[in-house]
Design a protein around this motif. Structure first.
Motif, mmCIF file in Angstrom:
data_model
loop_
_atom_site.group_PDB
_atom_site.id
_atom_site.type_symbol
_atom_site.label_atom_id
_atom_site.label_comp_id
_atom_site.label_asym_id
_atom_site.label_seq_id
_atom_site.Cartn_x
_atom_site.Cartn_y
_atom_site.Cartn_z
ATOM 1 N N ALA A 298 -6.054 8.910 -0.159
ATOM 2 C CA ALA A 298 -5.234 8.507 -1.163
ATOM 3 C C ALA A 298 -4.682 9.709 -2.107
ATOM 4 N N ARG A 299 -3.521 9.355 -2.661
ATOM 5 C CA ARG A 299 -3.292 10.296 -3.583
ATOM 6 C C ARG A 299 -4.149 10.652 -4.520
ATOM 7 N N ARG A 300 -4.476 11.871 -5.030
ATOM 8 C CA ARG A 300 -5.379 11.929 -6.254
ATOM 9 C C ARG A 300 -4.860 11.194 -7.338
ATOM 10 N N ALA A 301 -3.866 11.276 -7.978
ATOM 11 C CA ALA A 301 -3.324 10.483 -9.204
ATOM 12 C C ALA A 301 -3.406 9.169 -9.109
ATOM 13 N N LEU B 199 -4.653 15.193 -2.260
ATOM 14 C CA LEU B 199 -5.596 13.891 -1.800
ATOM 15 C C LEU B 199 -7.061 13.873 -1.961
ATOM 16 N N VAL B 200 -7.426 12.543 -1.892
ATOM 17 C CA VAL B 200 -9.045 12.261 -2.183
ATOM 18 C C VAL B 200 -9.297 11.350 -0.937
ATOM 19 N N LEU B 201 -10.626 11.641 -0.525
ATOM 20 C CA LEU B 201 -11.131 10.867 0.481
ATOM 21 C C LEU B 201 -11.959 9.689 -0.057
ATOM 22 N N ILE B 202 -11.712 8.553 -0.118
ATOM 23 C CA ILE B 202 -12.578 7.371 -0.543
ATOM 24 C C ILE B 202 -13.283 6.785 0.579
ATOM 25 N N ALA B 203 -14.564 6.648 0.273
ATOM 26 C CA ALA B 203 -15.739 6.083 1.017
ATOM 27 C C ALA B 203 -15.931 4.818 0.487
ATOM 28 N N ILE B 204 -15.514 3.532 1.512
ATOM 29 C CA ILE B 204 -15.833 2.300 1.277
ATOM 30 C C ILE B 204 -16.760 1.582 1.961
ATOM 31 N N ASP B 205 -17.878 1.016 1.004
ATOM 32 C CA ASP B 205 -18.954 0.421 1.840
ATOM 33 C C ASP B 205 -18.359 -1.049 2.330
ATOM 34 N N SER B 206 -18.019 -1.188 3.380
ATOM 35 C CA SER B 206 -17.666 -2.623 4.186
ATOM 36 C C SER B 206 -18.222 -3.671 3.942
ATOM 37 N N ALA C 241 -6.214 12.603 8.787
ATOM 38 C CA ALA C 241 -5.685 13.522 7.843
ATOM 39 C C ALA C 241 -4.815 14.683 8.633
ATOM 40 N N GLN C 242 -5.118 15.209 9.476
ATOM 41 C CA GLN C 242 -4.313 16.123 10.447
ATOM 42 C C GLN C 242 -2.988 15.371 10.776
ATOM 43 N N ARG C 243 -3.045 14.219 11.200
ATOM 44 C CA ARG C 243 -1.682 13.616 11.747
ATOM 45 C C ARG C 243 -0.551 13.257 10.551
ATOM 46 N N ILE C 244 -1.142 12.733 9.682
ATOM 47 C CA ILE C 244 -0.414 12.173 8.599
ATOM 48 C C ILE C 244 -0.329 12.962 7.115
ATOM 49 N N PHE C 245 -1.250 13.572 6.883
ATOM 50 C CA PHE C 245 -1.352 14.427 5.561
ATOM 51 C C PHE C 245 -1.290 15.987 5.852
#
Length: 92
Positions: free
Chosen positions: A12-15, A59-66, A49-53
């Motif tokens: 996600a975008r940091r902002a 950016l930040v990486l958000i970990a989601i506990d599914s 990340a490499q392909r799209i960003f």
């Protein structure tokens, strides 16, 4: 279908993330345009990340506990033109 990995990841975008932390609600543009938030498994996140960003530093990486998503449904699907399944978060 295989059991989902417990953690999935969203870039996600940091902002946007900082705003969500203040408001308590996060959404991504894709939720409105495609009906879900794009996510990656641990094995997929670097390639995503490499392909799209590539080159982005906001950016930040958000970990989601599914296993703990409240009011959400975690799905795994094969997006068009992809050969590997990718998780997505759908709001109910």
């Amino acid at each position: 279908m295989k059991a989902l990995m417990k953690l999935i990841y969203h870039i996600a975008r940091r902002a946007d993330w900082e705003s969500a932390r203040t408001s308590g609600l996060y959404t991504a543009d894709s939720l409105a345009t495609e009906g879900f938030i794009h996510c990656s498994t641990a094995r997929q996140v670097l390639a995503t990340a490499q392909r799209i960003f590539a080159g982005r530093t906001d950016l930040v990486l958000i970990a989601i506990d599914s296993a703990r998503g409240k009011g959400t449904r975690i799905t795994v699907s094969f997006p068009p033109a992809r050969t590997r399944p990718a998780p997505g978060v759908i709001a109910r």
